[in-house]
Design an enzyme around this catalytic site. Structure first.
Site, PDB file in Angstrom:
ATOM      1  N   HIS A   1      78.912  17.800 100.511  1.00 48.07           N
ATOM      2  CA  HIS A   1      80.033  16.919 100.132  1.00 48.07           C
ATOM      3  C   HIS A   1      81.134  17.761  99.470  1.00 48.07           C
ATOM      4  CE1 HIS A   1      82.371  13.927  97.935  1.00 48.07           C
ATOM      5  NE2 HIS A   1      81.976  13.091  98.873  1.00 48.07           N
TER       6      HIS A   1
ATOM      7  N   GLU B   1      84.904  13.938 106.354  1.00 43.31           N
ATOM      8  CA  GLU B   1      85.468  13.407 105.118  1.00 43.31           C
ATOM      9  C   GLU B   1      86.624  14.307 104.690  1.00 43.31           C
ATOM     10  OE1 GLU B   1      82.305  10.703 103.198  1.00 43.31           O
ATOM     11  OE2 GLU B   1      82.527  12.543 102.066  1.00 43.31           O
TER      12      GLU B   1
HETATM   13  P1  PGA Z   1      85.501   7.138  98.513  1.00 42.95           P
HETATM   14  O1  PGA Z   1      84.428   8.307  98.548  1.00 42.95           O
HETATM   15  O2  PGA Z   1      85.124   6.117  99.559  1.00 42.95           O
HETATM   16  O3  PGA Z   1      85.417   6.595  97.127  1.00 42.95           O
HETATM   17  O4  PGA Z   1      86.847   7.759  98.812  1.00 42.95           O
HETATM   18  C1  PGA Z   1      83.985   8.771  99.783  1.00 42.95           C
HETATM   19  C2  PGA Z   1      83.074   9.953  99.613  1.00 42.95           C
HETATM   20  O5  PGA Z   1      83.220  10.740  98.692  1.00 42.95           O
HETATM   21  O6  PGA Z   1      82.169  10.113 100.445  1.00 42.95           O
END
Ligand code: PGA
Length: 262
Positions: free
Chosen positions: A96, A168
């Site tokens: 992540h 992401e």
């Molecule tokens: P968020 O986080 O939906 O709060 O933007 C997504 C993530 O970090 O996977």
């Protein structure tokens, strides 16, 4: 209609009393979710067992937010993939952007962890994303494809059906995130699928599950899941309350296998 995934990582939020409330509140939504919706939850380590026990919908997966590439030994503070399995996890989030930015996660450790997860029978959920600067320089696609290729180095075609990749964008995550448009999310994931096809061939490449994450919310969820390269959503803030998670289930339900008109 397709099989869709919907999952949330709680990051470092909630305590055990919140966990019980969340699991109770979400139970009926999970119980009536369409068969074609694969749901998952990734709580902090101390609550994985509690969540796994409390979520009675067969097939809802629980995961951990990180685990070590090594099997055992002198790695103070770390948790192995086998230990994660022991406490009920069936998937492990790897790479992540917060771990890459704050805890020195690198493409190399992401690769080691991906392979260790597969060896331990855990599904790796590998996150890749471009930074705002990379977006500005118009090298977003190169950056995410590079991260995917390194993450999957030495992963065999036969293991790909266990692999989940989440695109992401770093610029889309969290309070200050700007959600990617559906076109941007599709373009990122289509590039990843193309790279997988080059690496492994059509058939194996299509075994990989591709998720989008980063400011997913009730306003953009439906458009996102209709994109051809998106197999599901990986959600933070919008799914931290059971009502939010349940609302997302309802919104994407019409696009799942197993719903009427399927
Ligand atoms: P968020 O986080 O939906 O709060 O933007 C997504 C993530 O970090 O996977």
């Amino acid at each position: 209609m397709k099989k869709l995934w919907l999952g949330s990582s709680w990051k470092m939020n909630k305590t055990s009393s919140d966990v019980a409330g969340f699991c109770d509140a979400i139970a009926s939504s999970l119980a009536t979710a369409p068969a074609g919706l694969q749901t998952f939850l990734i709580p902090p380590f101390p609550y994985v067992e509690q969540v796994t026990r409390a979520l009675t919908r067969p097939g809802t997966l629980t995961g951990v937010q990180n685990a070590c590439w090594a099997e055992s030994g002198a790695f103070t503070g770390e948790v192995s993939m086998t230990m994660a399995r022991d406490i009920g996890a069936s998937l492990v989030e790897i790479g992540h952007s917060e771990r890459r930015a704050l805890f020195n996660e690198t493409d190399e450790t992401v690769n080691l962890k991906t392979r260790a997860a597969l060896a331990a029978n855990l599904r790796p959920l590998v996150c890749v994303g471009d930074t705002l600067q990379e977006k500005h320089w118009q090298v977003s696609l190169e950056s995410i494809v590079r991260q995917v290729k390194i993450a999957l180095h030495c992963v065999e075609p036969g293991q790909l059906s266990q692999v989940i990749l989440a695109y992401e964008p770093v610029w889309a995550i969290g309070e200050s995130g700007i959600p990617a448009t559906a076109a941007e999310a599709e373009s990122g994931l289509a590039s990843i699928r193309q790279a997988l096809i080059q690496m492994y061939g059509e058939q194996a490449a299509h075994g990989v599950t591709l998720l989008y994450g980063g400011s997913v919310n009730p306003d953009n969820a439906q458009e996102l899941v209709q994109q051809p390269s998106i197999d599901g959503l990986f959600v933070g803030r919008s799914a931290w309350e059971a009502e939010g998670y349940a609302q997302l289930i309802d919104l994407i339900r019409p696009y799942c296998n197993g719903e009427q008109n399927d």
